[in-house]
Design a protein around this motif. Structure first.
Motif, PDB file in Angstrom:
ATOM      1  N   ARG A 134       0.862  -1.191   0.000  1.00 15.74           N
ATOM      2  CA  ARG A 134       0.000   0.000   0.000  1.00 15.74           C
ATOM      3  C   ARG A 134       0.903   1.248   0.000  1.00 15.74           C
ATOM      4  NH1 ARG A 134      -4.213  -1.847   4.665  1.00 15.74           N
ATOM      5  NH2 ARG A 134      -4.766   0.370   4.640  1.00 15.74           N
ATOM      6  N   TYR A 135       1.579   1.422  -1.137  1.00 17.81           N
ATOM      7  CA  TYR A 135       2.645   2.416  -1.229  1.00 17.81           C
ATOM      8  C   TYR A 135       2.134   3.852  -1.120  1.00 17.81           C
ATOM      9  CZ  TYR A 135       5.412  -1.573  -2.881  1.00 17.81           C
ATOM     10  OH  TYR A 135       6.045  -2.788  -2.986  1.00 17.81           O
ATOM     11  N   ILE A 161      17.585  -0.223  -4.340  1.00 20.93           N
ATOM     12  CA  ILE A 161      16.488   0.434  -5.052  1.00 20.93           C
ATOM     13  C   ILE A 161      16.934   0.958  -6.416  1.00 20.93           C
ATOM     14  CG2 ILE A 161      15.246   2.659  -5.016  1.00 20.93           C
ATOM     15  CD1 ILE A 161      13.601   0.554  -3.760  1.00 20.93           C
ATOM     16  N   VAL A 162      18.165   1.472  -6.488  1.00 21.35           N
ATOM     17  CA  VAL A 162      18.636   2.050  -7.757  1.00 21.35           C
ATOM     18  C   VAL A 162      19.356   1.029  -8.627  1.00 21.35           C
ATOM     19  CG1 VAL A 162      18.758   4.365  -6.790  1.00 21.35           C
ATOM     20  CG2 VAL A 162      20.809   2.922  -6.754  1.00 21.35           C
ATOM     21  N   ARG A 164       9.163   2.592  -5.104  1.00 17.66           N
ATOM     22  CA  ARG A 164       8.338   1.446  -5.493  1.00 17.66           C
ATOM     23  C   ARG A 164       7.023   1.895  -6.133  1.00 17.66           C
ATOM     24  NH1 ARG A 164      11.304  -2.728  -6.530  1.00 17.66           N
ATOM     25  NH2 ARG A 164      12.647  -3.341  -4.799  1.00 17.66           N
ATOM     26  N   TRP A 165       6.501   2.981  -5.667  1.00 15.40           N
ATOM     27  CA  TRP A 165       5.208   3.464  -6.172  1.00 15.40           C
ATOM     28  C   TRP A 165       5.346   4.214  -7.491  1.00 15.40           C
ATOM     29  CZ3 TRP A 165       2.386   8.363  -4.143  1.00 15.40           C
ATOM     30  CH2 TRP A 165       1.110   8.460  -4.723  1.00 15.40           C
ATOM     31  N   VAL A 215      10.798  -3.563   1.418  1.00 20.64           N
ATOM     32  CA  VAL A 215      10.581  -3.666  -0.026  1.00 20.64           C
ATOM     33  C   VAL A 215      11.744  -3.105  -0.834  1.00 20.64           C
ATOM     34  CG1 VAL A 215       8.076  -3.707   0.192  1.00 20.64           C
ATOM     35  CG2 VAL A 215       9.248  -1.502  -0.095  1.00 20.64           C
ATOM     36  N   ALA A 216      12.717  -2.497  -0.179  1.00 19.53           N
ATOM     37  CA  ALA A 216      13.920  -2.088  -0.902  1.00 19.53           C
ATOM     38  C   ALA A 216      14.621  -3.299  -1.522  1.00 19.53           C
ATOM     39  CB  ALA A 216      14.892  -1.368   0.037  1.00 19.53           C
TER      40      ALA A 216
END
Length: 267
Positions: free
Chosen positions: A146-147, A217-218, A177-178, A247-248
């Motif tokens: 639920r970003y 993430i990147v 993520r979103w 979630v990373a």
């Protein structure tokens, strides 16, 4: 007894409650208060016995259910604790303590959606709780995808706590993520900058973990895993536990090196 408990004199308080109960064996409040003092001494099973007695004397005693739930949670009996908090809430739908501790118990059981619901109710009942649970709520929202809501709660929290490195990191991750890393570029830079400022202090493990998550993430997998490994190797690190749900690390969860760092060689 109550005055002595407030002063931290729990054994003396227990003696007073013993006397009250001897004078009135049906004194439910005295059993509840003795249970609280006993729990403060770390004797949670004995405390539960007192809360049981208070509830037997008064089946609608919400405080006793809440206190028994807290004691059961301390013993790792999370489902039994949840049941007690639910009973307290049924008796008093605005019982803040019961929502707080039931949320924690749900969290311990990895029932994240239920924990989220309790934390959101807690904030609705008293907005000041945002300061205490905003970071955790944002994390839980991200765990269940639920970003958008996670971004909103992190921004609300950061409006009052602009230098909280955990919230800045969480915001960068969930926004990435979103919306994608391009949209989150400034948030990633801000999180990286503040994490670097604590790299050489007592929060080095957290800093390394966060810097690793930003690298993940990147798309810099090797750097991300190197940071994670170093963080996990430090004393009192929680990196392995954090990485299980953060979630990373979604794109690296099946990576053999990630598996070794987080779950051990046997995975």
């Amino acid at each position: 007894g109550l005055a002595r408990s407030a002063l931290g004199e729990h054994q003396a308080a227990i003696t007073d409650f013993d006397k009250a109960i001897a004078l009135n064996p049906a004194y439910a409040i005295a059993y509840n208060n003795r249970g609280i003092a006993t729990a403060e001494l770390g004797e949670h099973q004995a405390a539960i016995t007192d809360f049981d007695r208070a509830i037997a004397l008064d089946s609608e005693y919400a405080d006793a259910y809440d206190n028994r739930g807290i004691a059961r949670a301390e013993l790792g009996e999370h489902q039994a604790a949840i049941n007690d908090f639910g009973r307290a809430i049924a008796l008093n739908p605005e019982y803040i303590s019961a929502y707080r501790y039931r949320g924690l118990a749900y969290n311990q059981m990895e029932r994240f959606s239920e924990a989220i619901a309790d934390y959101q109710t807690l904030i609705r009942l008293d907005e000041s709780w945002l300061d205490a649970i905003g970071v955790n709520l944002g994390l839980l929202l991200s765990y269940v995808g639920r970003y958008e809501e996670a971004v909103a709660i992190n921004r609300s929290y950061l409006a009052k706590n602009p230098n909280d490195y955990t919230a800045l990191y969480n915001l960068a991750v969930v926004l990435s993520r979103w919306k994608g890393t391009t949209e989150a570029k400034s948030e990633i830079s801000e999180a990286r900058a503040i994490l670097n400022t604590i790299l050489d202090g007592e929060n080095r493990s957290s800093s390394l973990y966060g810097l690793g998550g930003l690298e993940a993430i990147v798309g810099n997998a090797d750097s991300a895993l190197a940071h994670l490994k170093e963080s996990a190797g430090l004393p009192d690190s929680s990196a392995e536990e954090w990485a299980k749900h953060d979630v990373a690390w979604l794109d690296l969860r099946t990576n053999p090196d990630f598996q070794r760092i987080v779950f051990g060689e046997s995975q």
